[in-house]
Scaffold this motif. Structure first.
Motif: not given
Length: 365
Positions: A127-134
């Motif tokens: 599945t597609p995924f997005i990284q929002v690193p914190t």
């Protein structure tokens, strides 16, 4: 007015190209920046530490983008980067009837990014995924390049997949809520980039580490951009680590051994990599590649970032046991990333363990 990225990069591996957005207050613009990379439904996966800080803001961004969504909140810590926690993601995806086109969004540090990426690679076969690193570590390193994994008691990141995200959004403002120890841990990866591939950047870090540790916005943005650009260039050439991408593991073979011996989470990944990078420089000295002065420069820069420049003490047999499980072992030959000089890495094969013993001698009980 929504914040605009200070920098936008494109990673271009063979699988597909994707953008990295770097800047201040980008969570306020997430609905605009990420909407082209979202499908019709999203799952936001975060942890108990990040959720109270940023989950509601990100949920608002998805509402503004008109994307239906649900959230999964996991326990926080490297010790939870395992099959049991991964199954919590799968359980929730199934319960919420997530489909193959549901976008998984990793809102957190390296542990969340690695686990969500692995879940995305395997749920319904992709599945597609997005990284929002914190965290700083995830912004400069683990969120970029598509290496996803969980840990096994016998080795770190031994079970995983190469699986690229659709986008990476690095909001530098969120680093202001990082504990000081986590900021330092991320700086270990920043120093690593200079040591392995850019002597001028290494020298820039020596001049600017005080400002970086104070999170001066322009300097921090420059450091994150430079590391992401270096990694994007390397990943575009070598997506699945068949060659030069292995250089990005400078310090990691020693570092992973420290993490395994001390128990995951007791030494942060960046702390272990810092000590491991000094050991890699010492190993390179054994081959006559680098000098003691080079090792001291690396150690001093890491110490300026409030990082350990020496490993904990444990037996040589334990070192060998842990390092024999490293992913870079080929045909029972241990392979280490070393240095020809500061700014130039190499791959070194070790057939004589006595070289390792000499490298580790000052730290053996």
């Amino acid at each position: 007015m929504p914040a605009r990225p200070l920098h936008t990069l494109t990673v271009q591996p063979p699988s597909h190209a994707y953008p990295i957005f770097i800047g201040q207050n980008l969570l306020d613009s997430a609905h605009e920046l990420l909407k082209p990379h979202l499908s019709k439904k999203a799952a936001v996966i975060t942890n108990e530490t990040v959720a109270p800080l940023y989950l509601e803001k990100f949920q608002t961004a998805l509402d503004q983008a008109g994307i239906p969504h649900f959230s999964i909140v996991l326990p926080d810590g490297e010790e939870y980067k395992n099959w049991q926690t991964l199954n919590l993601i799968f359980d929730s995806l199934m319960q919420n009837r997530a489909e193959r086109k549901t976008t998984l969004i990793a809102l957190g540090g390296g542990v969340i990014g690695d686990m969500v990426g692995f879940a995305a690679a395997t749920y319904q076969r992709g599945t597609p995924f997005i990284q929002v690193p914190t965290t700083l570590l995830s912004q400069v390193d683990s969120s970029v390049g598509g290496k996803t994994a969980i840990n096994h008691p016998l080795g770190k990141n031994m079970i995983g997949a190469f699986y690229q995200p659709q986008a990476v959004l690095a909001d530098l403002t969120v680093l202001q809520t990082l504990p000081a120890r986590e900021l330092s841990a991320g700086m270990a990866e920043v120093v690593k980039y200079g040591a392995l591939g850019d002597a001028a950047f290494f020298a820039w870090l020596e001049q600017n580490m005080t400002g970086l540790m104070a999170q001066q916005p322009e300097k921090l943005a420059q450091a994150v951009y430079h590391c992401c650009k270096m990694k994007a260039d390397i990943v575009s050439q070598d997506e699945t680590e068949q060659g030069i991408r292995a250089w990005l593991n400078l310090g990691h073979t020693f570092g992973h051994a420290i993490e395994a011996e001390m128990g995951y989470g007791n030494w942060l990944h960046g702390e272990a990599v810092a000590a491991g990078t000094v050991l890699a420089a010492r190993l390179s000295e054994q081959f006559g590649k680098t000098t003691a002065a080079d090792t001291q420069r690396i150690a001093a820069l890491l110490q300026a970032a409030r990082l350990p420049a020496a490993p904990p003490q444990f037996t040589f047999e334990k070192w060998l046991e842990h390092m024999s499980h490293d992913k870079k072992v080929e045909s029972s030959v241990m392979r280490f990333i070393g240095l020809n000089r500061i700014g130039e890495a190499n791959i070194t094969e070790i057939t004589d363990p006595e070289i390792l013993r000499r490298t580790l001698q000052p730290y053996l009980p």
